[in-house]
Scaffold this active site. Structure first.
Site, PDB file in Angstrom:
ATOM      1  N   ASP A 167     -58.452 153.666  21.893  1.00 10.85           N
ATOM      2  CA  ASP A 167     -58.907 154.815  21.104  1.00 10.85           C
ATOM      3  C   ASP A 167     -58.463 156.098  21.803  1.00 10.85           C
ATOM      4  O   ASP A 167     -57.694 156.067  22.757  1.00 10.85           O
ATOM      5  CB  ASP A 167     -60.437 154.769  20.940  1.00 10.85           C
ATOM      6  N   ASP A 562     -53.555 136.870  19.521  1.00  9.13           N
ATOM      7  CA  ASP A 562     -52.789 138.119  19.527  1.00  9.13           C
ATOM      8  C   ASP A 562     -53.058 138.852  18.215  1.00  9.13           C
ATOM      9  O   ASP A 562     -52.231 138.879  17.307  1.00  9.13           O
ATOM     10  CB  ASP A 562     -51.297 137.807  19.707  1.00  9.13           C
ATOM     11  N   GLU A 571     -57.192 144.656  23.646  1.00  9.91           N
ATOM     12  CA  GLU A 571     -57.288 146.070  24.008  1.00  9.91           C
ATOM     13  C   GLU A 571     -57.165 146.259  25.522  1.00  9.91           C
ATOM     14  O   GLU A 571     -57.875 145.617  26.294  1.00  9.91           O
ATOM     15  CB  GLU A 571     -58.609 146.670  23.529  1.00  9.91           C
TER      16      GLU A 571
END
Length: 620
Positions: A167, A562, A571
Site C-alpha cells: 500500500d 501466487d 505482499e
C-alpha cells in the site's frame, strides 16, 4: 810531501806489488758494478722498493664542474650509482606507468551476494518523495509531495521516507525498525558491503530514512511534546477513498492522506531513538550529521521516558492499532538505550538497559518462546544479543556484569530454541521454521532469526569460543550456522515449491506480487481510486517486477499461492526486507567473514580509569 813528527818526509813509496794490487782492486770494483747493474735489471718492483724506498705517490685527478670541483674517481662512482638507481627505481616506474592497465579481478560472489544486490533494490521501489535520478526504478516517480503540507510546525511537510508494503502508507514504527536493522548490518559487516560495492548504496538508503524520521518531530529541540507517527492510512472495511480501499500507483494518489500524531508513546520514541543512534555510528565519519542524529535520538528518547506519557503510541488509534500494534514498550526501551549507549558512551543509558526492573518488565527471565522471535514488535532478543556483545568484547565487569551475564544466558537459550532437535518451534516438512505458528507472512520472522543466529556465531568465533550449552548438550557453532543457512537457502529456492521467494532471484519467483505500484502499468493513463481495481483483480502477471522484494511466504504445508489478492502470501514489507538484507550480508563470504569488533564501540570511552602519566625524570 808532508813532514811528520818523527822526522823525514810523509811520502809513500809505491812498489810493483802495490801497483798490481791496485789494478786488481779496480778490476774487482768494475766486476761488482757490472753485477749490481745486472741484478737491478732482474729485480721486480717490490724488491726494488726494498732497496730504493717507497715509490712516489700518484697525484689525484680532479674535474672542474664550474660550481664545484670533485675528484674524477668520485665523479665516476657517482655516475655509476645514478645509473643503478635509474635501473632499480626509474625503470620499474616507467614500466608500471606505460604498461597496459588491467582492473583487478572482481571478488567472487556467492548466491547470498547476488540475492543481496537485488534485496537492496526493493528499498528504491518503496521510496516516497522527490526521487533522485539515480534511483534506478524506471516505473517509479515522485510521489507524496503533499504529505503533511498542512502542518504549520514542519517546514516542507512530511515528504520523503518509505512506503511500508504493497500500500502507500508510511508507518513510522516499522520504518524505524527497518532503518535500525540496516544500520546494524552495516556496523557489523561494513567490510563486506564495501567489498561487493554496496556500501554507498546502503548508506544512502539509511540516510533517506533517517532524514525523514528527523522531520517527524522537532529534532532541533531538547524537549518535545509530540511525534508524527504515520502518514496516510486506512480503516478496516472502509468504503471511502483511502490507502486500502483505493488501488493506485503512489504517483497518482488523489485522496486524503491524514497524519497521525502521538502525544505519548515510549515504544515509538525508543524505536526511533534506536534508528537514529545506530545510524549515527554508521555516519561517524560525517561528524556534523552524526551529531545531528545523536541529538535527535536523545531528544525523542527523553520524550518517551516522560513518566506521565507511558501509553503505547497506537493505543486506541484505529488507523494504527489493527496493523502495527505494539504489545509492550520495555523491549524498545532496552533496545533504544543500548544503541544510545553505543552512540554516546553515556553510562546513564547502559545503566537503564541493565536495570533489573527493565529486564523483568520485558519478561526476559521467563523464557517465553514467542519472546525469542525478533520482529517489528518484539525487539527483546535483538536487544539482549546487542548487550551480550558488550560482555563478550568489553567485559565491563561491575556493576553491569550480573545483568549482562543474564542477557548472555538468555541469548544462548534463544539460539537453542531455533534448533529443530529441541522442538520449541515446529518446522515444515520442507525445513522452514514456524516462528509465527503457521500464520501468514512467516518469512519476515525467519530472516530475523537467521540474522541473529549468524551474528551470534560470528561473535563467538571472534573470541575463539567453539560453541555453547543448551542444558547439558554442547552445541558447536556449525550447527547454528547451518540453521541460518538452511532457512535462507529455503527462501532462495531450496524448498518443495522449487521457487525463490525473492522477486527477480532465480528462474521461478512470484509474478503476482501484492503491490500497487508494480501491478499497474506506467504511461499517460492515470487510474482512479477504483479504476485501478482492474489491475488488482487481473490474473495476468504484474507489468513490473519489484526486484528484491521478499514476499510473505508459504503456508505451514510449504504451499504457496501466487495470488495478488492474497496478501499473506505475496505482499512484501519494509521490515521484512531489512531482515533479509541483514541475514544475507551476515552469511555471504564475499569480502571475508566475521564482524567488525570495534566500530560499534567508537563512541564508548574507556571503561576503566586510565593509567596515570609517568613521573617526570629526576633532576639533581
Amino acid at each position: 810531501m808532508q813532514s811528520n813528527h818523527w822526522g823525514g818526509s810523509l811520502e809513500i813509496a809505491t812498489t810493483e806489488d802495490d801497483n798490481r794490487s791496485h789494478n786488481l782492486y779496480d778490476s774487482d770494483r768494475a766486476s761488482i758494478n757490472d753485477y749490481y747493474d745486472h741484478s737491478n735489471r732482474s729485480l721486480d718492483q717490490t724488491q726494488q722498493s726494498w732497496l730504493l724506498g717507497p715509490p712516489e705517490k700518484k697525484k689525484k685527478k680532479y674535474v672542474d664542474l664550474g660550481c664545484i670541483i670533485c675528484s674524477k674517481k668520485a665523479l665516476k662512482y657517482s655516475f655509476y650509482a645514478m645509473v643503478m638507481l635509474l635501473l632499480v627505481i626509474g625503470l620499474p616506474t616507467i614500466v608500471v606507468k606505460f604498461w597496459p592497465k588491467h582492473k583487478p579481478p572482481p571478488i567472487p560472489q556467492d548466491d547470498y551476494t547476488f540475492a543481496l544486490h537485488k534485496a537492496l533494490r526493493f528499498f528504491n521501489a518503496q521510496k516516497s518523495g522527490k526521487l533522485p535520478k539515480s534511483n534506478g526504478i524506471p516505473w517509479r516517480g515522485n510521489s507524496g509531495l503533499q504529505d503533511g503540507s498542512t502542518l504549520t510546525d514542519v517546514k516542507g511537510g512530511l515528504v520523503g521516507g518509505y512506503y511500508d508494503a504493497g500500500d502507500n502508507i508510511k508507518f513510522h514504527f516499522p520504518m524505524s525498525f527497518a532503518m535500525t536493522m540496516l544500520s546494524w548490518s552495516v556496523i557489523e559487516y561494513e567490510h563486506k558491503y564495501r567489498a561487493i560495492g554496496e556500501y554507498d548504496n546502503i548508506t544512502e538508503l539509511i540516510k533517506w530514512g533517517t532524514d525523514y524520521l528527523l522531520r517527524t518531530f522537532n529534532s532541533s529541540a531538547t524537549r518535545i511534546d509530540k511525534i508524527y507517527s504515520q502518514v496516510g492510512g486506512a480503516l478496516n472495511n472502509s468504503r471511502t477513498p483511502d490507502d486500502h480501499y483505493c488501488w493506485q500507483r503512489p504517483e497518482d494518489m488523489n485522496y486524503e492522506r491524514p497524519v497521525q500524531t502521538a502525544t505519548q508513546g515510549p515504544d515509538l520514541a525508543a524505536e526511533m531513538a534506536a534508528a537514529l543512534a545506530a545510524a549515527s555510528i554508521v555516519f561517524r565519519d560525517n561528524a556534523e550529521y552524526s551529531r545531528k542524529l545523536v541529538k535527535g535520538a536523545e531528544t525523542v528518547f527523553h520524550f518517551g521516558r516522560d513518566e506521565g506519557k507511558r501509553t503505547s503510541y497506537c493505543r486506541g488509534n484505529q488507523y494504527i492499532e489493527p496493523f502495527y500494534n505494539s504489545t509492550n514498550y520495555f523491549d524498545e526501551v532496552m533496545w533504544g538505550s543500548a544503541w544510545l549507549y553505543y552512540a554516546t558512551g553515556n553510562k546513564t543509558y547502559i545503566s537503564l538497559a541493565t536495570d533489573p526492573r527493565i529486564s523483568k518488565n520485558t519478561k526476559a527471565p521467563f523464557m517465553i518462546p514467542d519472546l525469542s522471535v525478533l520482529s517489528w514488535d518484539n525487539k527483546l532478543p535483538a536487544a539482549m544479543l546487542l548487550l551480550t556483545r558488550m560482555r563478550i568484547f568489553l567485559n565491563p565487569g561491575y556493576p553491569y556484569e550480573e545483568m549482562l551475564s543474564n542477557y548472555h544466558n538468555y541469548t544462548g537459550l534463544n539460539m537453542c530454541s531455533y534448533l529443530q532437535r529441541f522442538r520449541v518451534f515446529n518446522f515444515t516438512k520442507g525445513g522452514l521454521i514456524q516462528l509465527n505458528h503457521g500464520r501468514g507472512q512467516p518469512l519476515q520472522y525467519v530472516v530475523n532469526a537467521a540474522f541473529l543466529a549468524s551474528l551470534f556465531v560470528d561473535y563467538m568465533n571472534a573470541t575463539g569460543v567453539p560453541g555453547w550449552y543448551c542444558g547439558i548438550n554442547f552445541i558447536p557453532l556449525e550447527d547454528l550456522r547451518s540453521f541460518a543457512t538452511s532457512q535462507v537457502n529455503y527462501i532462495l529456492g531450496e524448498n518443495p515449491m522449487k521457487m525463490s521467494y525473492i522477486v527477480g532471484y532465480g528462474n521461478k519467483f512470484p509474478r503476482h506480487v501484492h503491490h500497487r505500484g508494480a501491478s499497474i502499468p506506467t504511461g499517460k493513463t492515470k487510474y482512479s481510486c477504483t479504476g485501478g481495481w482492474r489491475w488488482r483483480d487481473t490474473k495476468n502477471p504484474n507489468p513490473h517486477n519489484i526486484t528484491g522484494a521478499m514476499v510473505g511466504g508459504p503456508d505451514k504445508f510449504d504451499k504457496f499461492k501466487d495470488s495478488r489478492s492474497n496478501f499473506s502470501y505475496t505482499e512484501p514489507t519494509l521490515a521484512g526486507n531489512a531482515g533479509l538484507v541483514a541475514a544475507l550480508v551476515s552469511l555471504t563470504g564475499s569480502g571475508g567473514y566475521g564482524v567488525d569488533k570495534n566500530a560499534i564501540f567508537s563512541g564508548v570511552p574507556p571503561l576503566y580509569p586510565m593509567s596515570p602519566p609517568p613521573p617526570p625524570p629526576w633532576k639533581p
